[in-house]
Write an enzyme that holds these catalytic residues in place. Structure first.
Site, PDB file in Angstrom:
ATOM      1  N   GLY A  85       0.821  -1.207   0.000  1.00 28.03           N
ATOM      2  CA  GLY A  85       0.000   0.000   0.000  1.00 28.03           C
ATOM      3  C   GLY A  85       0.851   1.251   0.000  1.00 28.03           C
ATOM      4  O   GLY A  85       1.974   1.274  -0.493  1.00 28.03           O
ATOM      5  N   GLY A  86       0.304   2.304   0.586  1.00 26.32           N
ATOM      6  CA  GLY A  86       1.028   3.575   0.638  1.00 26.32           C
ATOM      7  C   GLY A  86       2.335   3.442   1.387  1.00 26.32           C
ATOM      8  O   GLY A  86       3.210   4.307   1.253  1.00 26.32           O
ATOM      9  N   GLY A 128      25.548  13.825 -28.111  1.00 23.05           N
ATOM     10  CA  GLY A 128      24.881  14.319 -26.911  1.00 23.05           C
ATOM     11  C   GLY A 128      25.337  13.590 -25.662  1.00 23.05           C
ATOM     12  O   GLY A 128      25.436  14.183 -24.576  1.00 23.05           O
ATOM     13  N   ALA A 129      25.643  12.300 -25.825  1.00 23.71           N
ATOM     14  CA  ALA A 129      26.050  11.516 -24.658  1.00 23.71           C
ATOM     15  C   ALA A 129      27.383  12.023 -24.110  1.00 23.71           C
ATOM     16  O   ALA A 129      27.619  12.026 -22.901  1.00 23.71           O
ATOM     17  CB  ALA A 129      26.142  10.042 -25.022  1.00 23.71           C
TER      18      ALA A 129
HETATM   19  C1  HXC Z   1      -3.970  -4.544  11.260  1.00 22.78           C
HETATM   20  C2  HXC Z   1      -2.742  -6.325  10.554  1.00 22.78           C
HETATM   21  C3  HXC Z   1      -2.437  -5.663   9.369  1.00 22.78           C
HETATM   22  C4  HXC Z   1      -2.961  -4.362   9.176  1.00 22.78           C
HETATM   23  C5  HXC Z   1      -1.475  -7.585   9.320  1.00 22.78           C
HETATM   24  N1  HXC Z   1      -2.143  -7.504  10.488  1.00 22.78           N
HETATM   25  N2  HXC Z   1      -1.661  -6.472   8.611  1.00 22.78           N
HETATM   26  N3  HXC Z   1      -3.503  -5.764  11.483  1.00 22.78           N
HETATM   27  N4  HXC Z   1      -3.715  -3.850  10.168  1.00 22.78           N
HETATM   28  N5  HXC Z   1      -2.700  -3.653   8.096  1.00 22.78           N
HETATM   29  C6  HXC Z   1      -2.150  -8.504  11.530  1.00 22.78           C
HETATM   30  C7  HXC Z   1      -2.927  -9.750  11.116  1.00 22.78           C
HETATM   31  O1  HXC Z   1      -4.298  -9.568  11.390  1.00 22.78           O
HETATM   32  C8  HXC Z   1      -2.322 -10.812  12.034  1.00 22.78           C
HETATM   33  O2  HXC Z   1      -2.849 -10.668  13.316  1.00 22.78           O
HETATM   34  C9  HXC Z   1      -0.871 -10.353  12.110  1.00 22.78           C
HETATM   35  O3  HXC Z   1      -0.848  -8.977  11.745  1.00 22.78           O
HETATM   36  C10 HXC Z   1       0.023 -11.125  11.175  1.00 22.78           C
HETATM   37  O4  HXC Z   1      -0.575 -11.098   9.901  1.00 22.78           O
HETATM   38  P1  HXC Z   1      -0.769 -12.406   9.018  1.00 22.78           P
HETATM   39  O5  HXC Z   1      -1.756 -12.077   7.979  1.00 22.78           O
HETATM   40  O6  HXC Z   1      -1.053 -13.585   9.908  1.00 22.78           O
HETATM   41  O7  HXC Z   1       0.680 -12.607   8.436  1.00 22.78           O
HETATM   42  P2  HXC Z   1       1.109 -13.092   6.996  1.00 22.78           P
HETATM   43  O8  HXC Z   1       0.355 -14.301   6.612  1.00 22.78           O
HETATM   44  O9  HXC Z   1       2.595 -13.175   7.022  1.00 22.78           O
HETATM   45  O10 HXC Z   1       0.652 -11.937   6.007  1.00 22.78           O
HETATM   46  C11 HXC Z   1       1.213 -10.664   6.108  1.00 22.78           C
HETATM   47  C12 HXC Z   1       0.444  -9.657   5.213  1.00 22.78           C
HETATM   48  C13 HXC Z   1      -1.063  -9.734   5.482  1.00 22.78           C
HETATM   49  C14 HXC Z   1       0.734 -10.015   3.734  1.00 22.78           C
HETATM   50  C15 HXC Z   1       1.029  -8.277   5.489  1.00 22.78           C
HETATM   51  O11 HXC Z   1      -1.247  -9.633   6.880  1.00 22.78           O
HETATM   52  C16 HXC Z   1      -1.803  -8.622   4.831  1.00 22.78           C
HETATM   53  O12 HXC Z   1      -2.114  -8.700   3.647  1.00 22.78           O
HETATM   54  N6  HXC Z   1      -2.123  -7.573   5.621  1.00 22.78           N
HETATM   55  C17 HXC Z   1      -2.886  -6.469   5.100  1.00 22.78           C
HETATM   56  C18 HXC Z   1      -2.058  -5.627   4.164  1.00 22.78           C
HETATM   57  C19 HXC Z   1      -2.760  -4.376   3.771  1.00 22.78           C
HETATM   58  O13 HXC Z   1      -3.627  -4.414   2.897  1.00 22.78           O
HETATM   59  N7  HXC Z   1      -2.471  -3.303   4.476  1.00 22.78           N
HETATM   60  C20 HXC Z   1      -3.060  -2.027   4.228  1.00 22.78           C
HETATM   61  C21 HXC Z   1      -2.349  -1.430   3.021  1.00 22.78           C
HETATM   62  S1  HXC Z   1      -2.997   0.113   2.673  1.00 22.78           S
HETATM   63  P3  HXC Z   1      -3.095 -11.960  14.264  1.00 22.78           P
HETATM   64  O14 HXC Z   1      -3.686 -11.385  15.486  1.00 22.78           O
HETATM   65  O15 HXC Z   1      -3.989 -12.843  13.502  1.00 22.78           O
HETATM   66  O16 HXC Z   1      -1.730 -12.549  14.450  1.00 22.78           O
HETATM   67  C22 HXC Z   1      -1.956   1.134   3.384  1.00 22.78           C
HETATM   68  C23 HXC Z   1      -2.356   2.528   3.213  1.00 22.78           C
HETATM   69  C24 HXC Z   1      -1.243   3.430   3.519  1.00 22.78           C
HETATM   70  O17 HXC Z   1      -1.006   0.791   3.966  1.00 22.78           O
HETATM   71  C25 HXC Z   1      -1.674   4.775   3.128  1.00 22.78           C
HETATM   72  C26 HXC Z   1      -0.560   5.707   3.056  1.00 22.78           C
HETATM   73  C27 HXC Z   1      -0.942   6.842   2.148  1.00 22.78           C
END
Ligand code: HXC
Length: 517
Positions: free
Chosen positions: A172-173, A407-408
């Protein structure tokens, strides 16, 4: 003054223990099973032993949705400062074992605090990223939290070096903070960076792709150019960050640390006299020259697997850090294409921002021709490199090794864009076009009329080579400061750096220029 009570001491110890445990033993084991170290293990490895001083160990955040607030140990990040080879650095290390290292308000405040300190005291910032991105439960507060970091990344740019290590997911961001830092390191098979992950790709464009294929270390160091380095594991990655820091000044007011590698300044290398092949169409490896010139043959190459037709990296000459930009005749004959321009331009700008003199080794037949490059905007991209060299006020020295065409030639830090000193080897070929291209244009009518066009072309090419393709015409005009023997190049560069040490240039007063991005 009152003594701390036993209750206070116990409470403090309890809170510290909780923070130190992170997400608990099971999650730590899961982290290790993935081949990843924990946030604290990484800090211990990257910093000088025992030098880490932590901030906000006891800080807690909201953690959850409004009304369902839940706090987490350290809020998923460890932050503070410590030393690398005795020099102060500021560091944050995201803790994937705590709510996936996701970034919420308190987490961001901890990172922001170390970034603010780093800028105030003038020390590098190192971010060890291992995070699921914006903490979903904190909603817009998590987005606001990212904004605070982006703002600081930009304000710190060109003030203190910023280094990002991607040591887990970065989605993401969240990728935009590392993208705005100076150097990005990745770990193979356990880290990835993408704006939208494989699930979104599947939903939106119906394509199945793994995380690694979409944004793994190989993709970003070879194809996209987003990352500068990749390593097989956390340990090697962190060790290399220490190495990089050693080449850099702590901030834009300082010079890079001097390091004497006991390599004689006047060391000559007679083998260099034979480096350039007689046949102008034959290639050779520019790395031979680079290693021969630099102190102790030590060279830290940046983006070594991306746009390999240009080489960028740090080394030392006479103990002083230099930034080196060199065409690589062994890849695509050393032409400049869009990727090479972007790669070198950003490197030149980093060196200029941090008082690192630039050395440019030239063997370039021109810009890459063809519709692919033209339609991809080589004019725009090539202009970045031109702009970056012109804008640079650090000492700028060029050595023309062989080809320097059109040019290079101008773009590669020529005298005409105000490099300080331009040397040429006797093998230098400085001209508007190569012999064939030029002869085909200027003798076109004669060749067309001839009974034996090939013979005439060859004759005219020989004449053209004799008249135009040498360093002496440029030297007569003063465009080349001296034609030097290859074996003496190291000594000449070091002496030139010495006399340029106190160079001062004042650019016109303005808010900022408008580099063609
Ligand atoms: C809250 C999160 C989290 C998140 C992971 N967790 N990402 N909790 N917010 N963004 C938590 C999970 O619920 C889990 O909790 C623990 O962290 C470990 O995650 P897993 O999924 O079990 O691990 P893994 O299988 O290794 O997968 C990792 C992952 C996946 C690929 C990062 O968790 C995932 O896809 N997370 C979401 C990614 C995402 O979409 N983020 C937002 C992006 S948008 P438990 O309690 O079960 O252990 C963004 C916007 C930014 O970032 C904007 C800026 C402008």
């Amino acid at each position: 003054m009152s003594e701390p009570t036993q209750d206070n001491i116990s409470a403090l110890e309890e809170m510290r223990d909780e923070a130190l445990k992170g997400g608990g033993i099971k999650r730590v084991e899961a982290q290790h099973r993935k081949g990843k170290l924990t946030a604290r293990e990484r800090i211990d490895l990257i910093l000088d032993e025992g030098s880490f001083e932590e901030f906000d160990m006891l800080k807690k955040g909201r953690g959850g949705a409004p009304g369902k607030e839940k706090s987490y140990p350290g809020d998923g990040v460890v932050a503070g400062h410590g030393m690398i080879d005795g020099r102060e650095v500021f560091i944050f290390s995201q803790d994937f074992t705590v709510i996936g290292g996701s970034l919420g308000e308190a987490h961001s405040q901890k990172i922001s605090k170390v970034m603010d300190h780093a800028v105030r005291v003038g020390s590098p910032i190192i971010g060890l990223n291992d995070s699921g991105g914006a903490r979903i439960q904190e909603g817009v507060d998590a987005l606001a939290a990212y904004g605070e970091i982006f703002h600081r990344n930009v304000n710190a740019s060109g003030v203190v070096p910023q280094i990002s290590c991607i040591m887990g997911p970065c989605a993401g961001g969240a990728v935009y903070s590392p993208a705005m830092t100076d150097f990005t390191f990745m770990v193979e098979n356990s880290s990835y960076m993408f704006v939208t992950g494989p699930n979104v790709v599947r939903t939106v464009i119906h394509q199945d792709i793994s995380s690694g294929e979409l944004g793994g270390a190989q993709v970003h160091t070879e194809k996209s150019g987003v990352a500068h380095f990749s390593f097989p594991n956390d340990i090697l990655c962190l060790r290399e960050v220490r190495k990089l820091i050693n080449y850099l000044p702590s901030n834009n007011r300082q010079k890079a640390p001097f390091l004497d590698l006991s390599d004689p300044v006047d060391r000559t290398d007679p083998a260099l006299d034979y480096l350039v092949p007689e046949n102008p169409n034959m290639s050779y490896d520019m790395n031979i020259l680079i290693r021969s010139l630099l102190d102790g043959a030590e060279f830290l190459e940046i983006q070594s697997n991306f746009a390999k037709n240009i080489i960028c990296g740090f080394g030392r000459l006479g103990g002083q850090t230099i930034g080196l930009v060199a065409n690589q005749p062994a890849v695509l004959a050393g032409v400049i294409d869009s990727n090479a321009s972007g790669k070198a331009a950003r490197f030149v700008r980093f060196c200029d921002a941090f008082n690192i003199p630039l050395i440019c080794l030239v063997d370039v037949p021109g810009f890459m021709p063809g519709p692919e490059q033209e339609h991809g905007g080589i004019i725009r991209h090539g202009a970045k490199l031109l702009y970056a060299f012109v804008e640079a006020t650090v000492p700028r020295i060029t050595v023309i090794v062989r080809k320097a065409y059109g040019g290079a030639y101008l773009v590669m830090n020529s005298k005409h864009i105000h490099c300080d000193i331009n040397y040429a080897w006797p093998s230098a070929e400085i001209a508007v076009l190569g012999a064939r291209g030029a002869s085909e244009v200027i003798y076109r009518k004669e060749i067309k009329k001839s009974q034996d066009p090939e013979a005439i072309l060859n004759k005219r090419m020989d004449q053209y080579r004799e008249t135009y393709i040498n360093p002496f015409l440029a030297a007569k005009r003063g465009y080349i400061d001296d034609v030097i023997f290859p074996r003496d190049t190291r000594y000449r560069l070091i002496r030139t750096l010495q006399f340029l040490e106190n160079k001062e240039v004042t650019n016109p007063d303005r808010k900022h220029g408008n580099i063609p991005l």
